[in-house]
Motif scaffolding. Structure first.
Motif, PDB file in Angstrom:
ATOM      1  N   ASP A   1      -0.889  -1.591  37.670  1.00  0.00           N
ATOM      2  CA  ASP A   1      -0.258  -1.091  38.896  1.00  0.00           C
ATOM      3  C   ASP A   1      -1.106  -0.012  39.564  1.00  0.00           C
ATOM      4  N   VAL A   2      -1.718   0.824  38.739  1.00  0.00           N
ATOM      5  CA  VAL A   2      -2.534   1.941  39.243  1.00  0.00           C
ATOM      6  C   VAL A   2      -3.779   2.068  38.382  1.00  0.00           C
ATOM      7  N   ALA A   3      -4.931   2.223  39.028  1.00  0.00           N
ATOM      8  CA  ALA A   3      -6.182   2.491  38.317  1.00  0.00           C
ATOM      9  C   ALA A   3      -6.531   3.959  38.503  1.00  0.00           C
ATOM     10  N   VAL A   4      -6.758   4.660  37.403  1.00  0.00           N
ATOM     11  CA  VAL A   4      -7.049   6.095  37.463  1.00  0.00           C
ATOM     12  C   VAL A   4      -8.448   6.357  36.922  1.00  0.00           C
ATOM     13  N   ALA A   5      -9.030   7.463  37.360  1.00  0.00           N
ATOM     14  CA  ALA A   5     -10.386   7.828  36.943  1.00  0.00           C
ATOM     15  C   ALA A   5     -10.338   8.855  35.830  1.00  0.00           C
ATOM     16  N   ARG A   6     -10.974   8.532  34.710  1.00  0.00           N
ATOM     17  CA  ARG A   6     -11.177   9.497  33.631  1.00  0.00           C
ATOM     18  C   ARG A   6     -12.624   9.937  33.681  1.00  0.00           C
TER      19      ARG A   6
END
Length: 320
Positions: free
Chosen positions: A121-126
């Motif tokens: 649903d959501v791609a986040v940056a680590r």
């Protein structure tokens, strides 16, 4: 890779950062041309407010949302997301990023690629690498440890993310996002894809986030999970109270057995009683507060109360 005709919306908060934000708009135009639409949220800037010509002369179309006052970058992002849902119904992907250059525009394609998975649903940056001081890195490690200890959850990402439109509707219904975007995203229980991405250097100027601001930002993340924090604090208080009772019994037995020195028993018993009284009181308070804290639905259109003006912008130059 980014599909040739794939368009997306970029929501970015800007506060007193004319040079860096202009550089960001220029980079977005250079890399993505007319596929990007920018929602620049001016977070109550006075000395360097966002001007519409910054977008148009850079080669991007978009809108400038002028807020009535400075509300912080978390609320500014929430205002931008609310505007996108209500006014840009055709948006299929929304990118949230900072305007100072630390979120690299060229890595947007990585986040968008991750959202193509139907189970995401959501791609986040680590962050794989950081351009920050040792003090900040040490604070960040402590912050993540305390967050996991008090909430039972891990947080390894910030504001840089790509959101599907279906997920956007859910996020805008959560009041927690207005407090802390990343923590609110975790609370939403949306399916996340974590993408390791390098952090870039600032385009210009110095960060306006000081140590006090960073500490407050960390506490706001804990506020999102107030119930969990209260329960864990209550359990720790129960353990301390129980330990004080056990120690008081041991002290009494030592006194009766004649092993206690003069004055030691009364002092030890007094200290243990105070510990029991304080932790017991704190336990009752946390139990009462845990019954009060409940999640509520964020009212649609709440973002409009923060707006002082909305200026739509069309690119003056051909996309590069």
């Amino acid at each position: 890779m980014l599909e040739p005709n794939e368009s997306f919306v970029v929501v970015t908060p800007v506060y007193e950062d004319h040079v860096a934000s202009t550089r960001l708009f220029t980079e977005l135009a250079r890399l993505y041309g007319d596929r990007v639409y920018v929602v620049a949220v001016d977070d109550g800037s006075i000395r360097e407010p966002v001007q519409p010509f910054q977008l148009s002369s850079s080669g991007v179309s978009g809108v400038v949302l002028k807020l009535r006052r400075n509300v912080g970058h978390q609320k500014a992002i929430a205002v931008g997301l609310g505007y996108v849902e209500e006014n840009l119904p055709d948006a299929q992907r929304v990118i949230v990023m900072d305007s100072d250059g630390e979120d690299l525009p060229e890595t947007i394609a990585t986040l968008l690629e991750a959202t193509r998975d139907e189970n995401v649903d959501v791609a986040v940056a680590r962050r794989k690498s950081r351009v920050e001081t040792l003090r900040f890195r040490a604070f960040y490690v402590v912050y993540k440890f305390i967050f996991q200890l008090l909430t039972g959850r891990t947080i390894s990402f910030g504001n840089f993310m790509a959101i599907k439109v279906s997920a956007l509707h859910r996020l805008n219904a959560m009041h927690e996002v207005w407090t802390h975007v990343a923590a609110g995203l975790i609370a939403s229980k949306l399916r996340l894809a974590v993408c390791p991405i390098d952090r870039g250097p600032r385009y210009a100027g110095q960060s306006k986030m000081n140590f006090v601001g960073l500490t407050l930002h960390g506490f706001r993340a804990l506020m999102v999970f107030a119930e969990d924090v209260l329960v864990r604090v209550g359990l720790m208080c129960v353990l301390v109270s129980s330990a004080s009772i056990v120690l008081a019994v041991v002290a009494t037995l030592l006194k009766l057995a004649g092993y206690a020195t003069p004055g030691w028993f009364s002092m030890a018993l007094g200290v243990l009683f105070l510990v029991f009284l304080q932790t017991g009181t704190l336990t009752l308070m946390t139990l009462m507060l845990s019954g009060i804290v409940r999640g509520t639905i964020q009212k649609p259109g709440a973002y409009r109360e923060y707006l002082a003006g909305v200026t739509e912008v069309t690119a003056d130059v051909a996309p590069r």
